[in-house]
Each structure stands twice: as structure tokens, then as C-alpha cells.
Scaffold this active site. Structure first.
Site, short mmCIF file in Angstrom:
data_model
loop_
_atom_site.label_atom_id
_atom_site.label_comp_id
_atom_site.label_asym_id
_atom_site.label_seq_id
_atom_site.Cartn_x
_atom_site.Cartn_y
_atom_site.Cartn_z
N LYS A 150 40.17 33.94 37.30
CA LYS A 150 39.26 33.33 36.33
C LYS A 150 37.97 32.93 37.02
O LYS A 150 37.99 32.35 38.12
CB LYS A 150 39.91 32.10 35.70
CG LYS A 150 41.03 32.42 34.73
CD LYS A 150 40.50 32.95 33.41
CE LYS A 150 41.60 33.08 32.39
NZ LYS A 150 41.08 33.55 31.08
N LYS A 154 46.85 41.39 23.19
CA LYS A 154 47.87 40.35 23.16
C LYS A 154 48.64 40.47 21.85
O LYS A 154 48.04 40.44 20.77
CB LYS A 154 47.22 38.97 23.30
CG LYS A 154 46.41 38.85 24.58
CD LYS A 154 45.68 37.52 24.72
CE LYS A 154 44.88 37.49 26.02
NZ LYS A 154 44.17 36.23 26.23
#
Length: 325
Positions: A104, A210
Site C-alpha cells: 500500500k 472482488k
């Protein structure tokens, strides 16, 4: 509600996070028990009924229908590295046992120099042959993205891809033309009214998909087929119940070229099963999990929180029912 009679039981759990991730310290989820087992409904708290309705459709599918036939028994996964110090990033990368890491970057709490150091630490931890990808969560403008991607690519000794550097499809296409690093789209797929706009605009090389936000495993498989791009299946920071649906999606894809972002159970302090979906060898098994009554009791949410989640389920169900009228 439309699914009355199908769902036998609903349990709401609150599980602390090991590291603050996506701005939260505790992950909440509603677990729905149906004839096929448990399904997970865990839209983030800021999501309204319209957006949450896809997550409910996924939970209902998981609880009431069998998973599609798997094409592979185990799924390669990436290490997930939050916004942490280089030292912590190094240790996390080593602990996963994976040969791919997703780092990240571009969080408001740190500088770009911190991102560069974190990425370099992960490369040091995993070695020259590992794949490193970064996720900017749509936080850059085009020119900023191009400059920072080039710097991150150097710090990493070569990036596998950059996930969602900018917010819009148009911006993604511009960045893709401006760098040699591959571009992956996440929010531009799952949060878009048109999930295939990115593919049609040739704005990404890879789609991050997802299962829960897209409405379930079967819906996600259909969208992947229509898009015709390589897919990285990722989690929505679920318990192992939700992760098992993501693994079922990855297991049923005709081709799986990249490690999947399904190793996030490691970010939770606990789980709802005795054997959480945590990997030591960089892979996870496809298939359903056995939920533990002991751990449901341990992490059961307060009555007030449970009422709020039941209300969210009812509101999302109303959206689903309106679409079928």
C-alpha cells in the site's frame, strides 16, 4: 424479505485488526447461514443500501448455492503490506511465505519517501525474483502518477503492476500510455455502474476483482469472461468465510496468471474458524470452511451493533427485491 426461509441464522461479529488498514481498527461482518453453509455480508460502514446490495447478493449466493467446480485446488496469494515502517514491512513480507507482495502506498499519513523506503524493504525481504505490486487507491492525478510510478518502479527494482493509480477511467488510460509498468484497475471495476468500462477503454492491463462487491462468485466469473483481461482476485478484508468465496472465484477462472490478494486473514487478530485461511507457503486451498461456534461467541458483536447490521441487511434486501419486480 425475499430470502426468508433460505437463511436459518444471522450472526454479527467484530474482529480487531492487527494493523490499522483502510482506516479501520476493527472489522465487522454479518454471517448468514443457509443450506450450503455460511455466507458473508461485510460492506464497509460507509456503503449505503444500493452499494451494499451487491454484497448481500454475494452472501446469499454463498449460503444457498454450491461453489462452481474448481479448476485448481490451491490458489497462489500475495503478501499484503499495509502502510507501516520499512522494518515492519520487511518482517511482514517475510512472514507470508509468498513470492509476490502488494504494498500500500500514497496514504495521507506518510510521505512519498516513506513509500519508496517501504517498497525497497519488501524487495530486500523477498529477493530479486519476487513480484512486487503497489496500490495507490486512486489517490493521484495523471502527471503525479506517472512521476511516482517511475520512482516506485526504480525503488522496487521493477514493479509487476500499479493498482488504481487514478480515479477515472480516462485518467487510467492516460497513465497507462505514459509508463511502461502495467496498470491494474480495482475501484474502476467494482465501484463503477459499468464494470466493463475499463476493459472497453483499454485503460488497464489487469482487472482486480472482488467477489463480494461484484455480487457473488458467478457474477464475477461472468464479468471476467466478458472483460477478456487477466484477473487478480482480491479480498474485501473479509473473515475466512468471505475469503473462501474469493478462493472459489479464483479456483474457477479458466486462467490465473497472477497471485491473488486473498491472504488478508493475517491482518485480523482472530477469525470465525479454528483454521483461518492463513498461508505459510504462499498458497491457500479452494473450498468451504468450518465455522466455529466458539469463535462466533468470542467475537459476537453487541446487541446494538447487531441491530444495525440487521437493518443494513433489510435495506440491502429491499434494493435487491426492487430489482426483481
Amino acid at each position: 424479505m425475499q430470502f426468508e426461509g433460505q437463511i436459518e441464522r444471522i450472526e454479527v461479529v467484530r474482529i480487531p485488526m492487527r494493523t490499522r488498514f483502510r482506516g479501520i481498527d476493527v472489522r465487522e461482518a454479518a454471517l448468514l447461514l443457509g443450506p450450503e453453509g455460511w455466507g458473508e455480508f461485510s460492506p464497509f460502514l460507509e456503503y449505503g443500501p444500493e452499494e451494499a446490495s451487491a454484497w448481500l447478493a454475494a452472501a446469499l449466493e454463498q449460503a444457498t448455492r454450491p461453489f462452481p467446480e474448481p479448476l485448481r485446488p490451491r490458489i497462489p496469494i500475495n503478501a499484503t503490506i499495509p502502510v507501516v515502517s520499512p522494518e515492519r514491512a520487511y518482517a511482514l513480507a517475510r512472514s507470508f511465505g509468498a513470492t509476490t507482495a502488494k504494498v500500500k502506498v500514497s496514504d495521507a499519513s506518510c510521505a512519498h519517501s516513506d513509500d519508496l523506503a517501504r517498497v525497497a524493504a519488501v524487495r530486500e525481504a523477498l529477493g530479486d525474483e519476487a513480484r512486487i505490486r503497489v496500490d495507490a487507491n486512486a489517490s493521484w492525478e495523471v502527471s503525479e502518477a506517472i512521476e511516482k510510478i517511475r520512482e516506485l518502479d526504480r525503488a522496487a527494482g521493477g514493479l509487476e503492476y500499479v493498482e488504481q493509480p487514478c480515479a477515472s477511467v480516462r485518467e487510467l488510460a492516460e497513465v497507462r500510455r505514459g509508463v511502461h509498468v502495467k496498470i491494474a484497475a480495482d475501484e474502476s471495476v467494482r465501484k463503477a455502474d459499468d464494470h466493463l468500462a475499463v476493459a472497453r477503454a483499454k485503460a488497464a492491463d489487469i482487472l482486480v476483482m472482488k467477489a463480494q462487491p461484484l455480487g457473488g462468485v458467478r457474477r464475477a466469473l461472468a464479468l471476467a469472461e466478458q472483460a477478456g483481461l487477466p484477473v487478480v482476485v482480491s479480498s474485501a478484508l473479509e473473515t475466512s468465510v468471505g475469503l473462501s468465496a474469493g478462493l472459489a472465484f479464483a479456483a474457477a477462472l479458466p486462467e490465473l496468471e497472477h497471485a491473488c490478494g486473498l491472504g488478508t486473514a493475517r491482518l485480523l487478530e482472530g477469525d470465525v474458524c479454528e483454521r483461518p485461511l492463513v498461508s505459510d507457503d504462499g498458497t491457500l486451498p479452494a473450498g468451504r470452511i468450518d465455522v466455529s461456534e466458539e469463535f462466533i461467541e468470542k467475537y459476537r458483536a453487541s446487541e446494538s451493533r447487531a441491530r444495525e447490521w440487521h437493518a443494513r441487511i433489510s435495506q440491502a434486501a429491499e434494493v435487491l427485491e426492487a430489482r426483481t419486480r
